[in-house]
Design an enzyme around this catalytic site. Structure first.
Site, short mmCIF file in Angstrom:
data_model
loop_
_atom_site.label_atom_id
_atom_site.label_comp_id
_atom_site.label_asym_id
_atom_site.label_seq_id
_atom_site.Cartn_x
_atom_site.Cartn_y
_atom_site.Cartn_z
CE1 TYR A 17 -3.17 -2.98 0.75
CE2 TYR A 17 -2.19 -3.13 2.48
CZ TYR A 17 -3.13 -3.80 1.67
OH TYR A 17 -3.64 -4.96 1.88
CE1 TYR A 144 -8.70 -5.72 1.80
CE2 TYR A 144 -8.11 -6.97 3.87
CZ TYR A 144 -7.66 -6.54 2.62
OH TYR A 144 -6.49 -6.78 2.08
CG ASP A 245 -12.67 -12.98 5.85
OD1 ASP A 245 -11.70 -13.41 6.41
OD2 ASP A 245 -12.45 -11.99 4.95
CE LYS A 274 -5.14 -10.20 8.72
NZ LYS A 274 -3.97 -9.60 8.24
#
Length: 429
Positions: A17, A144, A245, A274
């Site tokens: 990013y 997201y 998710d 993660k």
């Protein structure tokens, strides 16, 4: 960071990013231990982010390191096509101990975004086998789900990188995001938009996908548990698979092992990542029901068409199995409860500050929403000088620390935010 390394980094290494022409400053890490980063300069800073939610046990956990070294001595990697191995088998056995009985079939993959890709492919292949051409997904705005193309296609169409690729992404369905917060009284109007999309497009919708309870990058907002219950009910009524998710929220972060447990529901497909390895290395999993897996696997071509090269990596599997065995001892529950209580005591009083819109806390997550966007370059430097690592985005300053943090660490993290919001130069006014 030495001057030569800094110049090389800025010239050749493209960070997430960011621009490669005028990048934000990077801080070189020399080592890690517990909740600390040690910078190349020798300065120690407390990590308030768990390296993007992943390092839940902190860094250099001796039990995870021990199992990793042991596995390296055996073998580091083998292809998973036509081959299996004990680390993968033992990991999946461990996963089944913490999952509902309905979720039995595990696909091991590389990262969170890939887990989403796999889940969406599963749904498409499921309908193909049922001789149905459903191919669109229903989700909610402000969501997201990752940075790969299918994942991006179900991220918010205006409030994410989705808009950069609008001309080539599939046109999925986006209901209004939930408005009622985690602690608000439930009203049925909050589900009306989702219900309308479901009723009007039931013949086109292949699956539903959403983040449970917490919408992350979409604003770090906790929505009402009844909303998730209603979504589960509607998916059941219209026989549409529900993908949850849990890549960010899984493994205790919200105070439950998985955030969907707050609503006492079970998804048809679950995506994990993660913290699956305790932040040691990348690994993800997409887990589904026998009904979906068996439907995909029967009749020609009998196969699920996805196969990452490093699927089921033995090193990652060995560490993930140990990580889950540590979590099953339930020490994390008291740790997360303590962090939540500490955050509430220290941060809720800031709600009266004129710079702050809202403060939201759940489990080991604290969110300070400001009226103005932060100046990321300046506020990052401010936090480093304060001795903490916090990486805000837009107008959101948030904390997701390792579960092993102590009073001294939490105090410094919360004090750094108190100091930051007093400083006008750190915000774009």
């Amino acid at each position: 960071m030495t001057q030569n390394n800094l110049l090389f980094n800025n010239k050749h290494i493209w960070h997430p990013y960011d621009s490669i022409i005028s990048p934000l400053p990077c801080y070189e890490i020399q080592s890690t231990c517990g909740v600390y980063f040690t910078l190349q300069s020798g300065i120690k800073v407390i990590d308030g982010m768990s390296s993007w939610w992943s390092a839940i046990h902190g860094y250099n956990n001796p039990k995870l390191i021990k199992i990793l070294k042991k596995q390296v001595d055996n073998f580091s990697h083998v292809m998973f096509g036509g081959i299996t191995h004990k680390p993968a088998i033992m990991l999946c056995k461990e996963l089944l101990k913490i999952l509902p009985k309905k979720l039995q079939c595990i696909f091991l993959c590389d990262s969170g975004s890939v887990a989403i890709e796999v889940a969406m492919k599963m749904v498409i292949q499921y309908w193909n086998k049922k001789k149905n051409n459903k191919k669109f997904f229903l989700t909610i705005r402000n969501g997201y789900h990752g940075d790969t193309f299918s994942a991006v296609s179900v991220c918010d169409p205006t409030n994410s990188m989705h808009r950069l690729y609008n001309t080539i992404l599939p046109k999925h369905f986006f209901a209004k995001e939930p408005k009622l917060s985690f602690i608000k009284k439930w009203h049925n109007y909050d589900i009306y938009s989702f219900l309308n999309f479901m009723v009007c497009n039931q013949e086109k919708i292949a699956g539903v996908i959403l983040e449970p309870i917490l919408q992350g990058i979409g604003g770090m907002k906790f929505y009402n548990i009844e909303y998730l219950k209603q979504v589960r009910l509607l998916c059941k009524i219209y026989k549409i698979p529900l993908i949850v998710d849990e890549i960010a929220t899984g493994f205790g972060r919200t105070g439950k092992m998985f955030a969907y447990e707050h609503a006492n529901i079970v998804p048809d497909i679950l995506c994990l990542g993660k913290a699956l390895t305790g932040g040691m290395m990348t690994l993800a999993a997409t887990i589904t029901t026998k009904k979906i897996a068996y439907t995909i696997s029967k009749n020609y071509p009998y196969k699920f068409m996805h196969g990452p090269t490093f699927m089921g990596n033995p090193l990652a599997c060995a560490v993930a199995r140990k990580n889950i065995s540590l979590l099953r001892k339930n020490v994390w529950k008291k740790q997360v409860e303590y962090i939540e209580k500490y955050f509430k005591n220290k941060l809720f009083p800031l709600i009266k500050h004129p710079r702050i819109i809202d403060i939201r806390i759940l489990g080991a997550i604290a969110v300070v929403e400001c009226y103005h966007h932060v100046n990321l370059k300046l506020i990052q430097k401010f936090f480093i000088n304060y001795g903490v690592w916090i990486r805000p985005f837009k107008n959101i300053i948030y904390l997701t620390p390792p579960y092993i943090v102590q009073n001294i660490h939490l105090d410094k993290l919360t004090q750094s935010i108190k100091s930051a919001i007093q400083n006008n130069s750190l915000f774009i006014l």
